[in-house]
Design an enzyme around this catalytic site. Structure first.
Site, mmCIF file in Angstrom:
data_model
loop_
_atom_site.group_PDB
_atom_site.id
_atom_site.type_symbol
_atom_site.label_atom_id
_atom_site.label_comp_id
_atom_site.label_asym_id
_atom_site.label_seq_id
_atom_site.Cartn_x
_atom_site.Cartn_y
_atom_site.Cartn_z
ATOM 1 N N GLY A 59 -23.842 16.655 17.157
ATOM 2 C CA GLY A 59 -23.119 15.466 17.599
ATOM 3 C C GLY A 59 -22.414 15.727 18.927
ATOM 4 C CG LEU B 124 -13.576 13.550 18.129
ATOM 5 C CD1 LEU B 124 -12.978 13.795 16.738
ATOM 6 C CD2 LEU B 124 -12.460 13.386 19.145
ATOM 7 C CG ASP C 129 -32.205 13.322 11.400
ATOM 8 O OD1 ASP C 129 -31.262 13.814 10.733
ATOM 9 O OD2 ASP C 129 -32.665 12.184 11.204
ATOM 10 C CG PHE D 88 -20.787 2.481 6.855
ATOM 11 C CD1 PHE D 88 -20.590 2.229 5.520
ATOM 12 C CD2 PHE D 88 -22.010 3.028 7.252
ATOM 13 C CE1 PHE D 88 -21.574 2.502 4.586
ATOM 14 C CE2 PHE D 88 -23.001 3.310 6.325
ATOM 15 C CZ PHE D 88 -22.779 3.042 4.984
ATOM 16 C CE1 TYR E 280 -13.114 10.751 4.523
ATOM 17 C CE2 TYR E 280 -11.526 9.523 5.837
ATOM 18 C CZ TYR E 280 -12.827 9.922 5.584
ATOM 19 O OH TYR E 280 -13.857 9.489 6.390
ATOM 20 N N GLY F 199 -6.748 14.016 12.367
ATOM 21 C CA GLY F 199 -6.291 12.648 12.101
ATOM 22 C C GLY F 199 -6.981 11.735 13.098
HETATM 23 C C1 HXC Z 1 -22.247 -1.152 4.223
HETATM 24 C C2 HXC Z 1 -23.990 -0.204 5.418
HETATM 25 C C3 HXC Z 1 -23.237 -0.289 6.623
HETATM 26 C C4 HXC Z 1 -21.928 -0.878 6.541
HETATM 27 C C5 HXC Z 1 -25.162 0.612 7.093
HETATM 28 N N1 HXC Z 1 -25.161 0.355 5.768
HETATM 29 N N2 HXC Z 1 -23.997 0.222 7.635
HETATM 30 N N3 HXC Z 1 -23.503 -0.614 4.242
HETATM 31 N N4 HXC Z 1 -21.485 -1.278 5.322
HETATM 32 N N5 HXC Z 1 -21.159 -1.009 7.615
HETATM 33 C C6 HXC Z 1 -26.248 0.601 4.842
HETATM 34 C C7 HXC Z 1 -27.461 -0.242 5.181
HETATM 35 O O1 HXC Z 1 -27.356 -1.519 4.581
HETATM 36 C C8 HXC Z 1 -28.597 0.578 4.578
HETATM 37 O O2 HXC Z 1 -28.729 0.401 3.188
HETATM 38 C C9 HXC Z 1 -28.121 2.017 4.789
HETATM 39 O O3 HXC Z 1 -26.696 1.967 4.950
HETATM 40 C C10 HXC Z 1 -28.736 2.640 6.022
HETATM 41 O O4 HXC Z 1 -28.449 1.831 7.141
HETATM 42 P P1 HXC Z 1 -29.172 2.023 8.546
HETATM 43 O O5 HXC Z 1 -28.531 1.092 9.517
HETATM 44 O O6 HXC Z 1 -30.664 1.985 8.359
HETATM 45 O O7 HXC Z 1 -28.801 3.563 8.877
HETATM 46 P P2 HXC Z 1 -28.961 4.364 10.203
HETATM 47 O O8 HXC Z 1 -29.599 3.536 11.296
HETATM 48 O O9 HXC Z 1 -29.568 5.686 9.855
HETATM 49 O O10 HXC Z 1 -27.452 4.597 10.673
HETATM 50 C C11 HXC Z 1 -26.614 5.487 9.988
HETATM 51 C C12 HXC Z 1 -25.180 4.953 9.999
HETATM 52 C C13 HXC Z 1 -24.723 4.678 11.475
HETATM 53 C C14 HXC Z 1 -24.301 6.012 9.318
HETATM 54 C C15 HXC Z 1 -25.141 3.664 9.223
HETATM 55 O O11 HXC Z 1 -23.414 4.140 11.481
HETATM 56 C C16 HXC Z 1 -24.772 5.903 12.344
HETATM 57 O O12 HXC Z 1 -25.805 6.209 12.949
HETATM 58 N N6 HXC Z 1 -23.637 6.652 12.424
HETATM 59 C C17 HXC Z 1 -23.553 7.923 13.202
HETATM 60 C C18 HXC Z 1 -22.233 8.079 13.911
HETATM 61 C C19 HXC Z 1 -21.005 7.719 13.104
HETATM 62 O O13 HXC Z 1 -21.054 7.138 12.023
HETATM 63 N N7 HXC Z 1 -19.835 8.094 13.696
HETATM 64 C C20 HXC Z 1 -18.549 7.856 13.088
HETATM 65 C C21 HXC Z 1 -18.015 9.123 12.514
HETATM 66 S S1 HXC Z 1 -16.327 8.829 12.326
HETATM 67 P P3 HXC Z 1 -29.832 -0.632 2.548
HETATM 68 O O14 HXC Z 1 -29.718 -0.396 1.069
HETATM 69 O O15 HXC Z 1 -29.364 -1.987 2.968
HETATM 70 O O16 HXC Z 1 -31.155 -0.251 3.125
HETATM 71 C C22 HXC Z 1 -15.697 9.657 11.077
HETATM 72 C C23 HXC Z 1 -14.190 9.611 11.096
HETATM 73 C C24 HXC Z 1 -13.549 9.974 9.819
HETATM 74 O O17 HXC Z 1 -16.375 10.218 10.276
HETATM 75 C C25 HXC Z 1 -12.037 9.906 9.785
HETATM 76 C C26 HXC Z 1 -11.316 9.030 10.732
HETATM 77 C C27 HXC Z 1 -9.811 9.166 10.680
HETATM 78 P P1 NAP Z 2 -19.214 10.023 16.969
HETATM 79 O O1 NAP Z 2 -19.061 10.027 18.451
HETATM 80 O O2 NAP Z 2 -19.891 8.861 16.346
HETATM 81 O O3 NAP Z 2 -19.915 11.381 16.536
HETATM 82 C C1 NAP Z 2 -20.872 11.504 15.531
HETATM 83 C C2 NAP Z 2 -22.067 12.234 16.103
HETATM 84 O O4 NAP Z 2 -22.944 12.624 15.043
HETATM 85 C C3 NAP Z 2 -22.883 11.406 17.072
HETATM 86 O O5 NAP Z 2 -23.068 12.132 18.277
HETATM 87 C C4 NAP Z 2 -24.232 11.225 16.378
HETATM 88 O O6 NAP Z 2 -25.297 11.185 17.326
HETATM 89 C C5 NAP Z 2 -24.282 12.477 15.507
HETATM 90 N N1 NAP Z 2 -25.166 12.315 14.346
HETATM 91 C C6 NAP Z 2 -25.117 11.358 13.396
HETATM 92 N N2 NAP Z 2 -26.122 11.533 12.514
HETATM 93 C C7 NAP Z 2 -26.799 12.636 12.901
HETATM 94 C C8 NAP Z 2 -27.940 13.327 12.398
HETATM 95 N N3 NAP Z 2 -28.572 12.906 11.294
HETATM 96 N N4 NAP Z 2 -28.383 14.432 13.046
HETATM 97 C C9 NAP Z 2 -27.737 14.864 14.166
HETATM 98 N N5 NAP Z 2 -26.659 14.252 14.694
HETATM 99 C C10 NAP Z 2 -26.195 13.148 14.070
HETATM 100 O O7 NAP Z 2 -17.769 10.105 16.275
HETATM 101 P P2 NAP Z 2 -16.547 11.130 16.458
HETATM 102 O O8 NAP Z 2 -15.318 10.343 16.218
HETATM 103 O O9 NAP Z 2 -16.678 11.894 17.705
HETATM 104 O O10 NAP Z 2 -16.738 12.085 15.199
HETATM 105 C C11 NAP Z 2 -17.019 13.464 15.328
HETATM 106 C C12 NAP Z 2 -16.588 14.200 14.073
HETATM 107 O O11 NAP Z 2 -15.180 14.099 13.909
HETATM 108 C C13 NAP Z 2 -17.192 13.674 12.782
HETATM 109 O O12 NAP Z 2 -17.451 14.756 11.916
HETATM 110 C C14 NAP Z 2 -16.081 12.835 12.196
HETATM 111 O O13 NAP Z 2 -16.177 12.697 10.806
HETATM 112 C C15 NAP Z 2 -14.902 13.674 12.601
HETATM 113 N N6 NAP Z 2 -13.615 12.978 12.601
HETATM 114 C C16 NAP Z 2 -13.345 12.069 13.577
HETATM 115 C C17 NAP Z 2 -12.095 11.470 13.600
HETATM 116 C C18 NAP Z 2 -11.713 10.502 14.671
HETATM 117 O O14 NAP Z 2 -10.625 9.950 14.611
HETATM 118 N N7 NAP Z 2 -12.548 10.250 15.658
HETATM 119 C C19 NAP Z 2 -11.159 11.796 12.609
HETATM 120 C C20 NAP Z 2 -11.490 12.720 11.624
HETATM 121 C C21 NAP Z 2 -12.720 13.325 11.640
HETATM 122 P P3 NAP Z 2 -26.705 10.409 17.087
HETATM 123 O O15 NAP Z 2 -26.368 9.044 16.632
HETATM 124 O O16 NAP Z 2 -27.382 10.513 18.424
HETATM 125 O O17 NAP Z 2 -27.457 11.208 16.052
#
Ligand code: HXC
Ligand code: NAP
Length: 287
Positions: A19, A24, A70, A102, A152, A194
């Site tokens: 990532g 981050l 991936d 999400f 969490y 956080g």
């Molecule tokens: C409910 C959802 C959803 C949503 C997707 N799905 N988004 N369900 N609410 N918002 C469901 C879909 O309906 C589908 O199920 C399944 O999840 C897969 O969805 P896709 O869109 O096909 O998945 P994909 O394209 O692989 O995308 C994966 C993803 C996407 C996780 C949904 O958001 C992503 O690529 N995220 C990567 C980066 C990321 O999430 N960064 C944030 C990290 S922040 P069905 O059954 O309908 O097929 C973090 C911070 C923590 O962790 C703490 C903060 C303080």
């Molecule tokens: P982000 O920019 O969305 O980072 C997530 C990264 O994961 C993206 O670069 C994404 O790139 C990569 N990723 C997702 N699925 C992957 C896969 N299958 N294989 C390889 N790479 C994949 O969000 P962020 O806020 O910087 O989060 C970074 C980390 O910090 C995460 O572990 C998150 O849980 C943690 N965190 C964040 C916060 C915050 O406040 N931001 C707080 C607590 C913890 P691609 O989509 O290109 O794959």
């Protein structure tokens, strides 16, 4: 906020950041490059990686390798290791930072939605760790894993249940291997951040109007969100030899957020001073 480590801390060291093309992971990669590391950034989206790699090189002058991978696919991780070794020889550390998340009421989730998050967060981290760990052990080479979790991971949290389950698993992985693989001189630690604003997290955790309704800074006793450099300082320290005796630890960097929200009476900060004055006066009268 300045960087805190000497500029040659990572000279000759190669670190893989999952990532690493966004948020981050990108900020931490930038600081590692400024400290002399060769950094391999990896994620699914090739174009994002290539753009970030160019930016990081331009900003720091450091050597960046972008390899699409991936982390849910073991063969792609093996390819990542191959490419890294071809370019740099040895891998010294891994930042397991990639995640998916999400918000949703749990009863609205499909089973596939649960899988999609847990597969990235837990299985992806496990696969990376297993593949790299086997490589280090076979070569009798020391190494460092640093895993990004959340607070969490141990409290749990509603509305992000798949992420909470995945992160709890990553924390268990961190602590388990810190003990099991210490004999190979492989350290494992975690950071629990956080709120640190990133496009990836904010767009998924505060979508639509929610961003105007919930201010994450208000939940934090220090009343602010984190700065990326603050996290980068901690991550670089834990990945460096300065932290050689830290193993199996999870370090929280959240301005006191989780303790405040776990404390039974912490919400009393909403009581105005005038009410406290009245309570004090009435206590004075009765005693
Ligand atoms: C409910 C959802 C959803 C949503 C997707 N799905 N988004 N369900 N609410 N918002 C469901 C879909 O309906 C589908 O199920 C399944 O999840 C897969 O969805 P896709 O869109 O096909 O998945 P994909 O394209 O692989 O995308 C994966 C993803 C996407 C996780 C949904 O958001 C992503 O690529 N995220 C990567 C980066 C990321 O999430 N960064 C944030 C990290 S922040 P069905 O059954 O309908 O097929 C973090 C911070 C923590 O962790 C703490 C903060 C303080
Ligand atoms: P982000 O920019 O969305 O980072 C997530 C990264 O994961 C993206 O670069 C994404 O790139 C990569 N990723 C997702 N699925 C992957 C896969 N299958 N294989 C390889 N790479 C994949 O969000 P962020 O806020 O910087 O989060 C970074 C980390 O910090 C995460 O572990 C998150 O849980 C943690 N965190 C964040 C916060 C915050 O406040 N931001 C707080 C607590 C913890 P691609 O989509 O290109 O794959």
């Amino acid at each position: 906020m300045a960087g805190m480590l000497p500029p040659t801390t990572f000279k000759g060291k190669t670190i893989i950041v999952t990532g690493g093309g966004t948020g981050l992971g990108k900020s931490i990669s930038k600081y590692l490059l400024q400290l002399g590391a060769q950094v391999v950034i990896t994620s699914r989206k090739k174009e994002v990686l290539e753009k970030s790699s160019t930016e990081l090189h331009t900003e720091t002058g450091g050597t960046v390798l972008a390899v699409p991978c991936d982390i849910r696919k073991y063969n792609e991780i093996e390819n990542l290791i191959d490419q890294t070794e071809k370019k740099f020889g040895t891998i010294h550390g891994v930042l397991n930072n990639a995640a998916g998340n999400f918000i949703s009421p749990t009863e609205r989730l499909s089973h596939r939605a649960f899988d999609i998050v847990v597969d990235i967060v837990l299985k992806g981290t496990y696969y990376m760790t297993l593949a790299i760990g086997k490589n280090w052990i076979a070569k009798k080479q020391p190494g460092i894993f640093l895993n990004i979790v959340t607070t969490y991971a141990w409290t749990g949290s509603g509305y992000v249940v798949p992420s909470a389950c995945g992160k709890a698993g990553v924390l268990a992985l961190t602590r388990s291997l810190a003990v099991e693989w210490a004999k190979y001189n492989i350290r494992s630690n975690a950071i629990a951040p956080g709120p640190f604003p990133t496009e990836g997290a904010w767009s998924r955790l505060l979508p639509g109007e929610l961003v105007n309704q919930f201010n994450p800074a208000q939940r934090v006793p220090l009343k602010r969100v984190g700065e990326h450099q603050e996290l980068a300082n901690l991550a670089a320290y834990l990945l460096s030899d300065y932290a050689a005796y830290i193993n199996g630890e999870v370090i929280t960097i959240d301005g006191g957020e989780w303790l405040r929200n776990g404390g039974e009476f912490s919400h009393l900060e909403e009581i105005p001073e005038t009410t406290w004055d009245e309570l004090e006066k009435s206590r004075g009268k009765s005693s």
